[in-house]
Write a protein that holds these residues in place. Sequence first.
Motif, PDB file in Angstrom:
ATOM      1  N   PRO A  32       0.794  -1.233   0.000  1.00 34.45           N
ATOM      2  CA  PRO A  32       0.000   0.000   0.000  1.00 34.45           C
ATOM      3  C   PRO A  32       0.828   1.285   0.000  1.00 34.45           C
ATOM      4  O   PRO A  32       0.303   2.345   0.331  1.00 34.45           O
ATOM      5  N   ASP A  33       2.106   1.178  -0.327  1.00 30.72           N
ATOM      6  CA  ASP A  33       2.960   2.358  -0.438  1.00 30.72           C
ATOM      7  C   ASP A  33       2.356   3.314  -1.469  1.00 30.72           C
ATOM      8  O   ASP A  33       2.105   2.923  -2.616  1.00 30.72           O
ATOM      9  N   GLN A  89      -4.404   4.644  -0.037  1.00 28.82           N
ATOM     10  CA  GLN A  89      -5.060   4.761  -1.338  1.00 28.82           C
ATOM     11  C   GLN A  89      -6.445   5.390  -1.204  1.00 28.82           C
ATOM     12  O   GLN A  89      -6.870   6.162  -2.066  1.00 28.82           O
ATOM     13  N   ASP A  90      -7.123   5.085  -0.106  1.00 29.34           N
ATOM     14  CA  ASP A  90      -8.431   5.720   0.130  1.00 29.34           C
ATOM     15  C   ASP A  90      -8.292   7.240   0.231  1.00 29.34           C
ATOM     16  O   ASP A  90      -9.191   7.989  -0.179  1.00 29.34           O
ATOM     17  N   ALA A  91      -7.155   7.693   0.777  1.00 31.97           N
ATOM     18  CA  ALA A  91      -6.932   9.139   0.898  1.00 31.97           C
ATOM     19  C   ALA A  91      -6.833   9.792  -0.476  1.00 31.97           C
ATOM     20  O   ALA A  91      -7.154  10.983  -0.631  1.00 31.97           O
ATOM     21  N   VAL A 141     -11.731  -4.286  -2.875  1.00 37.01           N
ATOM     22  CA  VAL A 141     -10.383  -4.037  -2.380  1.00 37.01           C
ATOM     23  C   VAL A 141     -10.063  -4.989  -1.238  1.00 37.01           C
ATOM     24  O   VAL A 141     -10.935  -5.342  -0.431  1.00 37.01           O
ATOM     25  N   LEU A 142      -8.793  -5.405  -1.175  1.00 39.04           N
ATOM     26  CA  LEU A 142      -8.322  -6.365  -0.178  1.00 39.04           C
ATOM     27  C   LEU A 142      -7.030  -5.858   0.439  1.00 39.04           C
ATOM     28  O   LEU A 142      -6.242  -5.176  -0.230  1.00 39.04           O
ATOM     29  N   PRO A 143      -6.754  -6.202   1.694  1.00 31.91           N
ATOM     30  CA  PRO A 143      -5.460  -5.823   2.296  1.00 31.91           C
ATOM     31  C   PRO A 143      -4.306  -6.542   1.607  1.00 31.91           C
ATOM     32  O   PRO A 143      -4.493  -7.535   0.884  1.00 31.91           O
ATOM     33  N   PHE A 144      -3.107  -6.056   1.865  1.00 28.33           N
ATOM     34  CA  PHE A 144      -1.887  -6.654   1.316  1.00 28.33           C
ATOM     35  C   PHE A 144      -1.792  -8.121   1.726  1.00 28.33           C
ATOM     36  O   PHE A 144      -1.956  -8.470   2.891  1.00 28.33           O
ATOM     37  N   ASN A 145      -1.550  -8.986   0.735  1.00 22.00           N
ATOM     38  CA  ASN A 145      -1.383 -10.430   0.959  1.00 22.00           C
ATOM     39  C   ASN A 145      -2.604 -11.086   1.609  1.00 22.00           C
ATOM     40  O   ASN A 145      -2.488 -12.094   2.295  1.00 22.00           O
ATOM     41  N   ASP A 174       6.572   9.651  -9.232  1.00 20.46           N
ATOM     42  CA  ASP A 174       7.918   9.707  -8.664  1.00 20.46           C
ATOM     43  C   ASP A 174       8.566   8.332  -8.558  1.00 20.46           C
ATOM     44  O   ASP A 174       9.752   8.225  -8.246  1.00 20.46           O
ATOM     45  N   TRP A 175       7.789   7.293  -8.784  1.00 24.33           N
ATOM     46  CA  TRP A 175       8.298   5.936  -8.575  1.00 24.33           C
ATOM     47  C   TRP A 175       8.930   5.376  -9.849  1.00 24.33           C
ATOM     48  O   TRP A 175       8.392   5.540 -10.941  1.00 24.33           O
TER      49      TRP A 175
END
Length: 718
Positions: free
Chosen positions: A190-191, A223-225, A236-240, A261-262
């Motif tokens: 979620p970075d 991401q919601d922000a 949507v699901l949490p990481f892993n 920027d990535w």
Amino acid sequence: MQSDVLILGDIRFPGGTATAMASEARALAEAGYEVGILPVRGGVLNFPHPVNPALQALSGRERITLVPPGVVPRARLCLLHHPQLYTDLPADPIRVIADEFRMIVHHPPVDARGTANYDWRAIDRNLRLLFGPLRWAPVGPKVRAAFRGLPDGPDVTSEDWVNVLDSNDFRLARTGFLPAVPVVGRHGRPDPLKWPDDRTSFLAAYPARPDIRVRLMGYGPEQDAVVVKRPENWEVLPFNAEPVRHFLGSIDYYVHFHGGDWIEAFGRAILEAIASGAVAILPEHFRGVFGDAAVYCPAKGVADTVLALHRDPAAYTRQSARALAIIRESYGPETAVARVRQIIGAPAPTRPVPARAAPAAKALFLTSNGVGMGHLTRAVAVARRLPPAVRPVVVTLSKAFGVCTADGIEAEYLPYHKSVDMDYDRWQGFLVREMDEILGFHRPQVFVFDGNVPYPGLVAALSGRQGLWKVWERRAMWAPGSGAHHLAQEPAFDAVIEPGELAGLMDRGLTRDSRARTIAVPPVRYLRQDEGLDRQTARKELGLEEGTTAVLLQLGSENNFDLSSVRNAAIAELSRYPRVALVNAEWLIRNGTTEVPPGVIALRQFPIARYLSAFDFAISTAGYNTYHENIFAGLPTIFVPNENPEQDEQWLRARYAEMSGLAMSARLIDPHDLAPKIAAMMDPEVRDGLARACAALDPSNGADAAARYIAELAMIRR
């Protein structure tokens, strides 16, 4: 220890770096190379993290060996993964002897705006000090281009050290589209940098429209922000939250867009998605990495590209097959083997190596004294489950230290200040000196403290030991508002292991909101599944006659809370029933002995849990260990909590068990509460109902999980 290839890296990385290490190690081992893995801990990860499952899965594989502490490995080629692990020099020297070194660069030195991600000069200087001459190997063209843009840079290899994978690990039998509506998906951490920068870009890449479904795994508050209001067609699901292969099987199209920027160094997640048969849709800048293995368009073109392919199943199938063929050729295991062969040649001939026991790593446990034996019991429960490669030592303030010998665990007793009538502050100085001596003598890789009070003397002794992993094993259920000054010592530890609480929903304590370092494990119990005595054997050892209703009284040490009135009331009430056998459990650290009427059997053994099958029900305090041992053993119990203000909230544990149908409870403040509970417990149907509810619980033992985690830490050099 001699190997063809030695891999150095942080085996706790949750993402692509660790899985790349695992895939390469497996490919080389299957090609006949001897592979050593030397785990190191860098400052990149926010602690704590367990070992990556892909690397865990390599344990026990032929030709892959984990380098134990104290061993100086030798190799023909040493691969160092991720430059940011070497921003600082290690607490203790890392000694490695190798003919060739490569720094595998999973992250570019600058971002898309040219801002430095890390100081490559300082890292290069550290690496040369530690290992000597070496070359830097970018994992892809984007990392190479970032180095090329520097005014001066390190010695970079001419070829990219691309990720490899066995496509069979991800290949799915796709016979067509999933539902009629196309499913677009993506997973990742979620970075915020890993996802689009603004709502417009987000909704372009992952369209908000009824004719497309979207599944995003790794989507979080960050991401919601950005998105603010999620579209109705998104899931949507949490990481892993799901295994990656399972997630990939739920989508038709893998769409990967990130922030401006990535710089995505390689894109292993994309590689895995292509291997699963999904069609990858990417921005144009990925073409240099994946070529014809993906479809390219700007974010605003994703919806049209998806719908066009979905209208032409033959085109979708052709693209999926073409992409799979490309990655098999360019990124398969043979790629890893070929580049290593180019550097060091074929695997060295197998040479007989004299059998020599590797030096064991060491985990040192310190437990507080406690009113009962909970801290010591939990520590030993974990220590006795450590693998042979990790030797446990227990230092305890409990006078029951002798229980360690049954498991062959070396133990040492340190007296608590009250035991020797010493001033508390003076005792802290004593504790500093003793712990300095103990840590200096044993030189453990991991230190584990089980107690709710990290003593100032202990924290002082730990503070200067940078190469030591420091773990606090700490139960929950603190009284509201209590222990703030103890909790303030948490930063002295790298991780907190929290033994699971069946009554966790009732927790009102401060630890509930202090989770940054916490690793939660299931409830911890001393015994393994098969170590308890069967009913017939247990009753025979205790001298219980057949046909009697056997009742166990487990009222703790009573060193800080007098429960004699409960014992007397229980004995008096049970004497009214025919053929009842009473057994009174006495804690090994009890001050004095318990006075009970003739005919009441005394049980002074450790662990009492071995004998629980002998009983029809118990009347017990609700301390952590007794509570969970009884419930998971399926022993119907009336819990009577110790309500000394110094204790955790036993009364809430007892209440939860009663509300959940797992047990009954009674409180000392209500002297008329116990008799009707005993009367109910004398009914076999009531007992059977409670036992059935207990049997439905997940039997996982947190001692196993805690031991695995501690063993992993013991193998990782800081």
